[in-house]
Design a protein around this motif. Sequence first.
Motif, short mmCIF file in Angstrom:
data_model
loop_
_atom_site.label_atom_id
_atom_site.label_comp_id
_atom_site.label_asym_id
_atom_site.label_seq_id
_atom_site.Cartn_x
_atom_site.Cartn_y
_atom_site.Cartn_z
N THR A 1 0.83 -1.21 0.00
CA THR A 1 0.00 0.00 0.00
C THR A 1 0.86 1.25 0.00
OG1 THR A 1 -1.78 -1.16 1.16
CG2 THR A 1 -1.80 1.25 1.25
N GLN B 1 1.93 1.78 -3.58
CA GLN B 1 0.77 2.18 -4.39
C GLN B 1 0.37 3.63 -4.10
OE1 GLN B 1 -1.76 -1.02 -3.03
NE2 GLN B 1 -1.56 -2.17 -4.94
N THR B 2 0.40 4.01 -2.85
CA THR B 2 0.00 5.36 -2.47
C THR B 2 1.01 6.40 -2.90
OG1 THR B 2 -1.20 4.48 -0.55
CG2 THR B 2 -0.65 6.82 -0.51
N LYS C 1 0.70 6.95 -6.66
CA LYS C 1 -0.67 6.95 -7.15
C LYS C 1 -0.89 7.92 -8.30
CE LYS C 1 -5.46 7.39 -5.53
NZ LYS C 1 -6.33 7.66 -4.35
N ASP D 1 -0.62 6.44 -11.76
CA ASP D 1 -1.41 5.25 -12.09
C ASP D 1 -0.48 4.09 -12.45
OD1 ASP D 1 -3.62 3.64 -12.58
OD2 ASP D 1 -3.73 4.22 -14.69
N ILE E 1 1.71 0.53 -12.72
CA ILE E 1 1.59 -0.92 -12.65
C ILE E 1 2.66 -1.39 -11.68
CG2 ILE E 1 1.85 -3.10 -13.91
CD1 ILE E 1 0.84 -1.61 -16.41
N ALA F 1 -1.58 -10.32 -5.63
CA ALA F 1 -2.54 -10.22 -6.74
C ALA F 1 -3.91 -9.75 -6.24
CB ALA F 1 -2.66 -11.56 -7.45
N GLN F 2 -4.32 -10.26 -5.10
CA GLN F 2 -5.63 -9.89 -4.55
C GLN F 2 -5.71 -8.41 -4.17
OE1 GLN F 2 -5.81 -12.74 -1.35
NE2 GLN F 2 -7.01 -14.23 -2.56
N HIS F 3 -4.56 -7.79 -3.99
CA HIS F 3 -4.54 -6.38 -3.59
C HIS F 3 -3.94 -5.49 -4.68
CE1 HIS F 3 -5.35 -8.32 0.26
NE2 HIS F 3 -5.88 -7.17 0.62
N GLY F 4 -4.10 -5.93 -5.93
CA GLY F 4 -3.86 -5.06 -7.06
C GLY F 4 -2.50 -5.12 -7.70
N SER F 5 -1.63 -6.00 -7.23
CA SER F 5 -0.29 -6.07 -7.79
C SER F 5 -0.22 -6.99 -9.00
CB SER F 5 0.70 -6.56 -6.73
OG SER F 5 2.00 -6.67 -7.25
N LYS G 1 -0.62 -8.01 -16.58
CA LYS G 1 0.09 -7.27 -15.53
C LYS G 1 1.39 -7.99 -15.15
CE LYS G 1 -2.24 -5.16 -12.25
NZ LYS G 1 -3.16 -4.88 -11.12
#
Length: 429
Positions: A42, A45-46, A49, A52, A54, A72-76, A98
């Motif tokens: 996180t 990602q933050t 941000k 945007d 990858i 993967a479940q959290h957007g990676s 991705k």
Amino acid sequence: MDHFAYRDRTLLCEDVPVPELAEKYGTPLYVYSEAALLARLTEVQTAFKAADPIIAYSVKSNGNLSICRLMAQHGSGFDVTSGGELHRALTAGGSGKKIVYAGVGKSDAEMRDGLAKGVFLFNVESEAELHALGAVAQSLGVKAPVALRVNPDLPPKTHAKTDTSVKGVKFGLDIETVVDVARSVVGHPGLAIVGVHMHLGSPILSAEPYRQGAAKAVQLVKAFREMGHDIRFLNMGGGFGISYRKQEALPAAAFAEVILPAVKETGCQLVLEPGRFIVGNSGILVSRVVFTKETGGKRYVIQDAAMNDLIRPTLYDSFHRVWPVTPAADVPTWPEDCEAAIPNTQPVDVVGPVCESGDFLAKGRHLPALSRGDLLATFSAGAYGMAMASNYNSRLRAAEVLVTGRTHRLIRRRETFADLTACEDDCLR
């Protein structure tokens, strides 16, 4: 390592006492904190941000399927360097769109597999690889999406064995020749040059190399576009350092501050490949003292984790903090400086059972008196620990456990003797 803390003189991972884990799963044991993993993902990602990005988690740092699935479940997405890592990423729930395929020595079979699985970017490291990939793609009737990896020839930044952007290493295309290589494949029927890739090495504790690298990448994006390539991705790799000793590492925001301006100037989509930054301080290696020994004026703590479990100290002279899981009352629960002399301690070498003089986890480290059966924690062991483990001396590889709050579960069982010889049993004559 915010999610590993001592309470009542006992080390906990989140809300689980480490002795409880050692009792249930045995030692050596890798223990990971889910909260730590997600906090670090996180954070990246933050921080980035605005671009945007990858985020392509580096599977080579720790490829455990449960950890990859959590990513993967959290957007990676994923950064892979072999057919095996591609298999891991997809098995964990990753999507080709991705996945970045890196590595200096991709085989034709790996290239075909990557194209068939729809990876969105191949990081290409040499002119020979570029033409080989183009030929494979043509044979399949497709165009391979390529980011040319450039070696920006920056001053040394980290250990020589992990510094990948100084002149003379095997990684990337030389910055003096990469423009000519790009020009030579304009209009190639099997290649689409869509990105610039730059990985500077690891672990890096300063943002300045990224500032310098990003400036060079901006110029390359412009040059490639002028010759007709549709450059849409700027991949600045990974390599963000973590705190192994004290608090020496920078937050992700410090790297974002120098990378984001280049992303904005080029209008590219940013790609990042963090691994160690996410998983390094999210895991520890737990071991149990087997013997103590004094010889030749030196003291040794012999415990059941070895260089085959964590090879970084032997391979790189890497520093990992080592401290008892349940320290005695006359020593700190968490020393501020693990390299200093500490009252009521003595210098020891923490070694393993492997038959090599280079088998150690720490040398000359001040530790309190330890007895047979005591538990030790080796910190910052989540990255390049289990990923580089081996069966040297025919030792069984450790188990891995993931902790979530007060619960825990096995995410890799301890190997058995049957596992050890499974690939050979059918070949006996």
